[in-house]
Scaffold this motif. Structure first.
Motif, short mmCIF file in Angstrom:
data_model
loop_
_atom_site.label_atom_id
_atom_site.label_comp_id
_atom_site.label_asym_id
_atom_site.label_seq_id
_atom_site.Cartn_x
_atom_site.Cartn_y
_atom_site.Cartn_z
N GLY A 175 0.84 -1.20 0.00
CA GLY A 175 0.00 0.00 0.00
C GLY A 175 0.87 1.24 0.00
N VAL A 176 0.64 2.11 0.97
CA VAL A 176 1.40 3.36 1.02
C VAL A 176 2.03 3.57 2.38
CG1 VAL A 176 -0.08 4.47 -0.71
CG2 VAL A 176 -0.61 4.77 1.72
N ARG A 177 3.11 4.33 2.36
CA ARG A 177 3.78 4.80 3.56
C ARG A 177 3.67 6.32 3.58
NH1 ARG A 177 10.26 5.07 4.42
NH2 ARG A 177 9.94 6.45 2.63
N PHE A 178 3.05 6.87 4.62
CA PHE A 178 2.97 8.32 4.76
C PHE A 178 4.28 8.80 5.37
CE2 PHE A 178 -1.46 7.36 4.21
CZ PHE A 178 -2.00 8.48 3.60
N THR A 179 4.94 9.71 4.70
CA THR A 179 6.23 10.21 5.18
C THR A 179 6.08 11.47 6.03
OG1 THR A 179 6.56 11.53 3.18
CG2 THR A 179 7.41 9.27 3.17
N ASN A 180 4.88 12.05 6.05
CA ASN A 180 4.62 13.24 6.86
C ASN A 180 3.28 13.10 7.58
OD1 ASN A 180 6.85 15.25 6.44
ND2 ASN A 180 6.32 14.84 4.30
N SER A 181 3.25 12.16 8.52
CA SER A 181 2.04 11.88 9.29
C SER A 181 2.25 12.38 10.72
CB SER A 181 1.78 10.37 9.29
OG SER A 181 0.80 10.02 10.24
#
Length: 524
Positions: free
Chosen positions: A71-77
Motif C-alpha cells: 500500500g502506502v507509507r505516509f512520510t509526513n504523518s
C-alpha cells in the motif's frame, strides 16, 4: 518503494469501477458491489524510528512493513496532541482537542458526541473496538467492545467486555489479537461491512516483553542518538522536562531491577509500583522472568555503575525491552494479515497501521512523548487500500483526518464540523492541488507527569514555530531542513523577522479556522 498505477479504481463505497467510462456503462448491470471493510490497527507509543519501513537502524518489522509495501507509507504523518487519550479522541471525532473536550488524561471523554464509528453504524457498518481504549467513559458507537481497563497490563490483563469485567491469562498483545480474529471469524454478521479497531497496549511503558521474546536481541548494541546528551541551550521548556532516561527512568519500575534482596532502591517514587508489577505475575511467568532478569540484576549490582556508564546502560536496557515488545506486535500483525488473506478479505478491506503518537528513543536524552518536537509529533502511518496507490505519500496528514477518510471510503458524508479532511484521494493516487500546507498542534497537560509545559504551534514543510504558555512564556522556531534534530532555536535571531511574522500569521489563521479559544488569550 515502487509506484504502481492501478488498473482499477474504487468508488467511495468500494465498488470496483472499470477505468473506461464506456465499459463502465456496459458492465454496470454486471458489477458486483464490494463495500470496503476497515481493519484499523493502532499501538500506543510506537515510534516511527522502530519500524523498518521508516528506519533500518534498530530492528526489522516485516509484517508491519508489508502493509506499506502493498500500500502506502505516509512520510509526513502527525498527531494533533501527542498524548494517548487526547490523541484517541482526536482520531474518533476528527476534531482538535479543544473541540472534542478531551484535552488531557485527567478528563472523561464525552461519549454522547459525534464520532465517525457512530456515523458508520448509522450507515450499515458493524463496528468493534478491541484492546486499549483509555478514554475513561465506556465506548459508544460500537456494536461490540472488549477493552483493557485503563492503561492495561501486559500480563494477565483485565478487560471490560460490553460492560462485563473479565481477567484473561496470558500476554496482552496476543490476547487482543485473539479477540480481534475471533470477532471477525465468529461474532460479526458476515453479510455486513465492518470497521474493526485493534488497539494494542504495546509498546507503552513499562515495555514488558512476551515470555518467548525475553532473550531476543541480547547480542545487539543499539546506536546512541547523537543528541542523547543534549544540554537544551536556548530551549527553556526542554530543560525543565522530567522524561530523561538519565534522571527520570526508574531502575525498578521501568528497567525491571526488582531484586529479591530488596537492595536496589530508587528516588522517583515508582519503586513499589515496579515490585507490585512483578508480584502480579503467575508462577510460570515469574520463573521465565527470573531466568532472564536475575542474571542482569546480579551483574548490575556487581558493576555499581554511575555517571555516563549508568546512563548508557539504562538506554540499552530500555531499547532492548522496547524492541522485544515491538517484535510481538509485528508477529501479531502478521497473524491478522494471515487471517484476512486466508478468509478472502484482502480484496475488500482497507488495512491501517499507526500509533497514537510518536515516542523518543533516546533523542534529546528522552523517553515518552508530549512535545511538538518531531519524534513525538510525528507518527507512523501505513495504509493498504485494495486497488489503491503504492509507494510514498508525502503530503502532510494528521490523525484528525482518519475519521473523514474512513467515512469517505464508506460513502458516508463527512460532517462539516470535522476539522480533518479525507485523504482517500491520496490513497487512490490522485493529485490534490489544494492540499494543506501547514499543521496545527496543541498540548495541554501541565502540571502533570513528565512536566512538559503547555504549548501550541504550527508546522510547515520546512519550519516549525511553537509557543509555550501558562506558567512560562517563550517561543521556539526551527528550520527543519537545516536542523532536523531541533537543537537550535532561532526565534528572535536577526534575519528571522519576516519568517516569524509569516508563521505567526499562519498560526493565527489555523487557530481561527479551528476556533481554538486560546487565540483570544495569548496574543503577540
Amino acid at each position: 518503494m515502487s509506484r504502481v498505477t492501478p488498473v482499477l479504481l474504487y468508488s467511495l463505497t468500494g465498488a470496483v469501477v472499470l477505468s473506461s467510462l464506456s465499459s463502465c456503462k456496459e458492465k454496470k448491470s454486471e458489477e458486483v458491489k464490494k463495500t470496503m471493510n476497515v481493519v484499523y490497527i493502532m499501538c500506543d507509543d510506537h515510534s516511527y524510528q522502530t519500524i523498518s519501513a521508516y528506519d533500518q537502524r534498530y530492528m526489522q518489522t516485516p509484517n508491519i512493513d508489508r502493509i506499506a509495501s502493498e500500500g502506502v507509507r505516509f512520510t509526513n504523518s502527525f498527531v494533533a496532541n501527542s498524548l494517548s487519550g487526547p490523541s484517541r479522541a482526536c482520531m474518533l471525532t476528527g476534531k482538535h482537542s479543544h473541540a472534542n473536550g478531551f484535552t488531557d488524561n485527567t478528563i472523561t471523554f464525552d461519549g454522547s458526541q459525534q464520532t465517525f464509528p457512530k456515523l458508520l453504524q448509522a450507515n450499515g457498518y458493524q463496528t468493534a473496538m478491541i484492546g486499549k481504549w483509555h478514554l475513561v467513559s465506556e465506548p459508544t458507537g460500537f456494536d461490540y467492545w472488549d477493552i483493557l481497563i485503563g492503561q492495561g497490563d501486559y500480563y494477565n490483563p483485565k478487560f471490560i467486555k460490553n460492560g462485563e469485567r473479565v481477567q484473561r491469562e496470558g500476554y496482552a498483545t496476543n490476547i487482543v489479537t485473539d479477540l480481534a480474529i475471533n470477532w471477525m471469524d465468529s461474532i460479526r454478521d458476515k453479510s455486513k461491512p465492518f470497521c474493526l479497531f485493534i488497539h494494542h497496549k504495546a509498546p507503552h511503558r513499562t515495555w514488558m516483553p512476551d515470555l518467548c521474546d525475553l532473550d531476543l536481541y541480547d547480542d545487539v548494541i543499539y546506536p546512541m542518538p547523537e543528541n542523547f546528551y543534549d544540554k537544551y541551550e536556548g530551549r527553556i521548556p526542554a530543560s525543565k522536562q522530567e522524561m530523561s532516561i538519565i534522571k527520570d527512568m526508574d531502575l525498578v519500575y521501568d528497567l525491571k531491577m526488582a531484586d529479591k534482596e530488596n537492595e536496589i532502591h530508587t528516588t522517583t517514587g515508582l519503586e513499589e509500583a515496579g515490585r507490585n508489577m512483578y508480584n502480579a505475575l503467575n508462577p510460570e511467568q515469574k520463573a521465565a522472568w527470573d531466568k532472564h532478569y536475575d542474571p542482569i540484576i546480579a551483574r548490575f549490582k556487581k558493576d555499581k555503575l554511575t555517571g555516563k556508564a549508568l546512563a548508557e546502560w539504562k538506554y540499552q536496557q530500555y531499547m532492548h525491552d522496547y524492541m522485544r515488545v515491538i517484535h510481538s506486535v509485528d508477529r501479531n500483525v502478521g497473524r491478522v494479515l494471515k487471517y484476512l488473506e486466508e478468509n478472502g478479505l484482502m480484496g475488500n478491506t482497507m488495512i491501517v497501521y499507526t500509533s497514537d503518537q510518536g515516542f523518543y528513543m533516546g533523542e534529546h536524552g528522552w523517553f515518552d512523548k508530549r512535545f511538538m518536537y518531531e519524534e513525538s509529533f510525528r507518527t507512523p502511518l501505513m495504509v493498504r487500500l485494495p486497488g489503491g496507490k503504492k509507494g510514498d505519500i508525502d503530503e502532510m496528514v494528521q490523525n484528525i483526518d482518519y475519521g473523514p477518510t474512513i467515512l469517505d471510503l464508506a460513502g458516508v458524508k463527512v460532517p462539516s464540523d470535522m476539522h480533518g479532511v479525507s485523504f482517500l484521494p491520496l490513497l487512490k493516487g490522485e493529485k490534490v492541488s489544494d492540499w494543506r500546507k501547514s499543521l496545527y498542534y496543541h498540548f495541554y497537560e501541565y502540571p502533570a507527569e513528565h512536566a512538559v509545559r503547555r504549548h501550541y504551534g504550527v508546522r510547515t514543510d520546512r519550519y516549525k514555530l511553537m509557543h509555550f504558555y501558562n506558567d512560562i512564556d517563550c517561543w521556539e522556531l526551527y528550520d527543519l531542513q537545516e536542523d532536523r534534530m531541533e537543537m537550535h532555536n532561532i526565534y528572535g535571531q536577526p534575519g528571522t523577522e519576516k519568517l516569524t511574522k509569516e508563521l505567526k500569521d499562519e498560526l493565527l489563521r489555523l487557530q481561527v479556522q479551528y476556533d481554538d479559544p486560546i487565540r483570544n488569550i495569548y496574543k503577540d
